[in-house]
Design a protein around this motif. Structure first.
Motif, PDB file in Angstrom:
ATOM      1  N   LEU A 248       0.825  -1.208   0.000  1.00 35.88           N
ATOM      2  CA  LEU A 248       0.000   0.000   0.000  1.00 35.88           C
ATOM      3  C   LEU A 248       0.860   1.259   0.000  1.00 35.88           C
ATOM      4  O   LEU A 248       0.511   2.256  -0.634  1.00 35.88           O
ATOM      5  CB  LEU A 248      -0.942  -0.009   1.206  1.00 35.88           C
ATOM      6  CG  LEU A 248      -2.137  -0.963   1.077  1.00 35.88           C
ATOM      7  CD1 LEU A 248      -2.813  -1.163   2.428  1.00 35.88           C
ATOM      8  CD2 LEU A 248      -3.138  -0.437   0.049  1.00 35.88           C
ATOM      9  N   GLY A 252       0.642   4.002  -2.914  1.00 35.03           N
ATOM     10  CA  GLY A 252       0.455   5.411  -2.576  1.00 35.03           C
ATOM     11  C   GLY A 252       1.541   6.284  -3.164  1.00 35.03           C
ATOM     12  O   GLY A 252       1.256   7.371  -3.703  1.00 35.03           O
ATOM     13  N   TRP A 253       2.774   5.803  -3.067  1.00 38.08           N
ATOM     14  CA  TRP A 253       3.878   6.593  -3.624  1.00 38.08           C
ATOM     15  C   TRP A 253       3.757   6.712  -5.140  1.00 38.08           C
ATOM     16  O   TRP A 253       3.977   7.784  -5.716  1.00 38.08           O
ATOM     17  CB  TRP A 253       5.231   5.992  -3.254  1.00 38.08           C
ATOM     18  CG  TRP A 253       6.346   6.886  -3.713  1.00 38.08           C
ATOM     19  CD1 TRP A 253       7.096   6.761  -4.840  1.00 38.08           C
ATOM     20  CD2 TRP A 253       6.766   8.094  -3.092  1.00 38.08           C
ATOM     21  NE1 TRP A 253       7.974   7.811  -4.955  1.00 38.08           N
ATOM     22  CE2 TRP A 253       7.791   8.645  -3.890  1.00 38.08           C
ATOM     23  CE3 TRP A 253       6.377   8.769  -1.935  1.00 38.08           C
ATOM     24  CZ2 TRP A 253       8.430   9.840  -3.570  1.00 38.08           C
ATOM     25  CZ3 TRP A 253       7.023   9.951  -1.603  1.00 38.08           C
ATOM     26  CH2 TRP A 253       8.037  10.469  -2.426  1.00 38.08           C
ATOM     27  N   ARG A 256       1.340   9.226  -6.051  1.00 38.59           N
ATOM     28  CA  ARG A 256       1.824  10.576  -5.714  1.00 38.59           C
ATOM     29  C   ARG A 256       2.806  11.100  -6.770  1.00 38.59           C
ATOM     30  O   ARG A 256       2.943  12.310  -6.949  1.00 38.59           O
ATOM     31  CB  ARG A 256       2.501  10.549  -4.334  1.00 38.59           C
ATOM     32  CG  ARG A 256       2.896  11.897  -3.782  1.00 38.59           C
ATOM     33  CD  ARG A 256       1.681  12.819  -3.595  1.00 38.59           C
ATOM     34  NE  ARG A 256       2.060  14.089  -3.015  1.00 38.59           N
ATOM     35  CZ  ARG A 256       1.957  14.388  -1.728  1.00 38.59           C
ATOM     36  NH1 ARG A 256       1.485  13.484  -0.869  1.00 38.59           N
ATOM     37  NH2 ARG A 256       2.314  15.568  -1.290  1.00 38.59           N
ATOM     38  N   ILE A 308       3.219   8.878   3.772  1.00 38.26           N
ATOM     39  CA  ILE A 308       2.577   7.784   3.033  1.00 38.26           C
ATOM     40  C   ILE A 308       2.756   6.467   3.781  1.00 38.26           C
ATOM     41  O   ILE A 308       1.833   5.641   3.848  1.00 38.26           O
ATOM     42  CB  ILE A 308       3.122   7.718   1.595  1.00 38.26           C
ATOM     43  CG1 ILE A 308       2.612   8.928   0.807  1.00 38.26           C
ATOM     44  CG2 ILE A 308       2.725   6.421   0.909  1.00 38.26           C
ATOM     45  CD1 ILE A 308       3.167   9.048  -0.591  1.00 38.26           C
ATOM     46  N   GLY A 311       0.252   6.417   6.518  1.00 44.62           N
ATOM     47  CA  GLY A 311      -1.069   6.077   5.994  1.00 44.62           C
ATOM     48  C   GLY A 311      -1.215   4.599   5.736  1.00 44.62           C
ATOM     49  O   GLY A 311      -2.262   3.996   6.039  1.00 44.62           O
ATOM     50  N   ALA A 312      -0.178   3.963   5.200  1.00 42.43           N
ATOM     51  CA  ALA A 312      -0.213   2.521   4.936  1.00 42.43           C
ATOM     52  C   ALA A 312      -0.340   1.739   6.236  1.00 42.43           C
ATOM     53  O   ALA A 312      -1.061   0.718   6.296  1.00 42.43           O
ATOM     54  CB  ALA A 312       1.042   2.100   4.179  1.00 42.43           C
TER      55      ALA A 312
END
Length: 554
Positions: A248, A252-253, A256, A308, A311-312
């Motif tokens: 994840l 996410g990265w 981004r 990030i 968040g993961a």
């Protein structure tokens, strides 16, 4: 009668005076004479340079595990009269070797580590590993210490004879591929009393640059997630997957990236993905390189990565920690020293390449589908100056679009520094690849090292005997380079070098690599020891080159 006598005397004496003045004008001054002696001495040290180069090539050691390289180089330098300080900055394979006394103190460095999975037989123009899957010198870091040592020994000999004050300080770039050492050298004070630094790095031409190098700075960060194991089929609801958190974070990265500036470079590997599929991974890790063009932008990129990761962890109900493994600033190099070095480079010129050298180069370029198949460099590069703006973004003018990184920049932001590039590699190859090892224990590398050593020795003599060079170098450093930008380390006092990296890989491959260590007491070159005919080409490669040669002849 008196006038006649004067005229006669002038006619008699004037030619002698003119001849004496002419001889005086033609006679080299002390500095030029010493430079000529250094060049001649380096020519006599060609075999020594070749042996050091080939020995380090045969060790093929990854960053932080350069044990054989460490023992070999420190033993050699101790025998040559250098005082060696070992294990500096909490790194077992790092060292500093000094000789001489007083000012100026000139640091002379080059990297020593190699590349994973880059094992390659030298002089062979196609993939042919010495040990399948093993590390190899797929960048050419085996060559720089050979250059530095023979240059330093030639200058040391002259300093002893002429009683020239000054201190020579040799040192290795440990774990450069991990950007894992030089920021720690600076932080721990090993360069605080140094007046100037010459760094050498393998290239495909003989050259030097100054100003903004146009590359990116970097911070290397490992994110480790911790969850809870469970039977992946019997009770997956009881597990908290650390691997899910890693995946994840990467998703996410990658989303981004669309909203990051064009100058950034970022990439990762999953260094721990769990143990086996039927166990929910309780631990997993991902290793990121965040690269940008300035300290504030690198720091911002790194902070975004941490958010990030957070968040993961929230999404997977796991915990996370992170560790900085290495860092480097964007490079900026000294103009006065670069100008002095460039003048010496013009005097040295490129090596004379043989037909065999060019054949290996062109065959390798064809094999790797290089953009141009032109062989080895035949013309010196011009000295590169600061990068010009290259793009507009959001109404803002940018400099270079960025790219690779090198932690020599941390030293360059701490004192006047230049990087001498020398022609021991083949142009147009991918870099960080087995093909970049093809030339690195062949006459191409040996000739490039000797040419670089001559330019370096001449520049060292300039710096020792012309104090204005170092004075001007510090003026540039103070009034231009650091006038508005101040060096702020990307590592903190609590970070330590990640000396555990690559240990398992070297433990696995070292026994096999050891069978191929170079023995200069039995063989003149490493090619001879391996029984490699130079150059070694496939029949189709040789036929294609011959066909092109014949067509050009027509």
């Amino acid at each position: 009668m008196k006038n006649f006598t004067k005229i006669f005397f002038l006619l008699l004496v004037t030619p002698a005076l003119l001849l004496a003045q002419s001889k005086k004008a033609k006679a080299p001054d002390k500095l030029e004479r010493l430079k000529q002696e250094a060049v001649a001495d380096i020519d006599k040290r060609k075999d020594q340079a070749q042996q050091i180069n080939d020995m380090l090539f045969s060790f093929s050691e990854l960053g932080f595990q350069e044990d054989e390289t460490f023992k070999y180089l420190t033993t050699l330098l101790e025998k040559e009269g250098f005082k060696v300080q070992k294990g500096i900055a909490n790194m077992p394979t790092a060292w500093i070797a000094t000789w001489g006394s007083g000012k100026p103190v000139i640091a002379i460095g080059s990297d020593v580590d190699c590349i994973p999975k880059a094992s390659q037989k030298p002089g062979v123009a196609y993939h042919d590993p010495l040990v399948e899957g093993a590390p190899g010198h797929g960048e050419g870091h085996n060559s720089g210490q050979a250059l530095n040592i023979v240059a330093a020994l030639a200058v040391k000999q002259l300093m002893e004879r002429e009683k020239i004050p000054g201190t020579l300080m040799l040192w290795p770039g440990v774990a450069e591929e991990l950007v894992g050492a030089k920021a720690f050298y600076v932080r721990d004070g090993y360069f605080k009393d140094v007046d100037a630094c010459i760094f050498t790095h393998v290239g495909n031409n003989l050259g030097v640059s100054h100003g903004d190098a146009g590359n990116n700075g970097i911070v290397s960060v490992k994110f480790t997630f911790e969850g809870q194991a469970a039977h992946a089929a019997g009770a997956p609801w009881r597990g908290k997957s650390a691997l899910d958190a890693v995946e994840l974070m990467n998703i996410g990265w990658n989303f981004r990236r669309e909203h990051l500036e064009l100058t950034q470079r970022s990439h990762y590997v999953i260094s721990d993905g769990g143990d086996q599929p039927n166990v929910v991974p309780s631990k997993a890790a991902v290793w990121y390189y965040f690269r940008e063009r300035s300290y504030p932008k690198i720091k911002k990129l790194y902070e975004t990565g941490v958010k990030i990761a957070e968040g993961a962890a929230l999404m997977t109900d796991t915990k996370f920690t992170y560790e900085i493994l290495g860092s480097a600033w964007p490079g900026h190099f000294n103009k006065p020293i670069a100008e002095a070095m460039d003048a010496n480079i013009r005097k040295v010129g490129l090596p004379v390449w043989s037909e065999e050298d060019q054949m290996l180069a062109k065959a390798s370029q064809k094999e790797l589908q290089a953009p141009k198949v032109e062989g080895l460099a035949m013309k010196l590069d011009s000295m590169k100056s600061p990068s010009a703006p290259t793009a507009m973004m959001g109404g803002q003018m940018m400099t270079s679009m960025g790219g690779g990184s090198d932690d020599i920049a941390d030293i360059a932001w701490s004192l006047p520094t230049v990087v001498l590039r020398y022609p021991s590699n083949i142009p147009g190859l991918p870099g960080h690849h087995w093909s970049n090892a093809i030339s690195m224990a062949t006459p191409i590398a040996h000739k490039g090292v000797v040419a670089g050593a001559k330019a370096e020795a001449m520049t060292l003599l300039d710096m020792l005997l012309k104090p204005e060079i170092i004075k001007n170098a510090w003026d540039y450093y103070t009034k231009e380079q650091t006038k508005e930008i101040k060096y702020t380390p990307l590592i903190s006092p609590k970070e330590y070098p990640a000396v555990y990296l690559n240990k398992e890989i070297m433990t696995k491959f070292k026994p096999e690599l050891k069978k191929y260590y170079y023995d200069p007491t039995k063989y003149k070159t490493y090619l001879e020891q391996l029984g490699i005919k130079y150059p070694t080409l496939r029949d189709d490669q040789r036929a294609e080159l011959m066909k092109e040669k014949e067509s050009k002849g027509k």
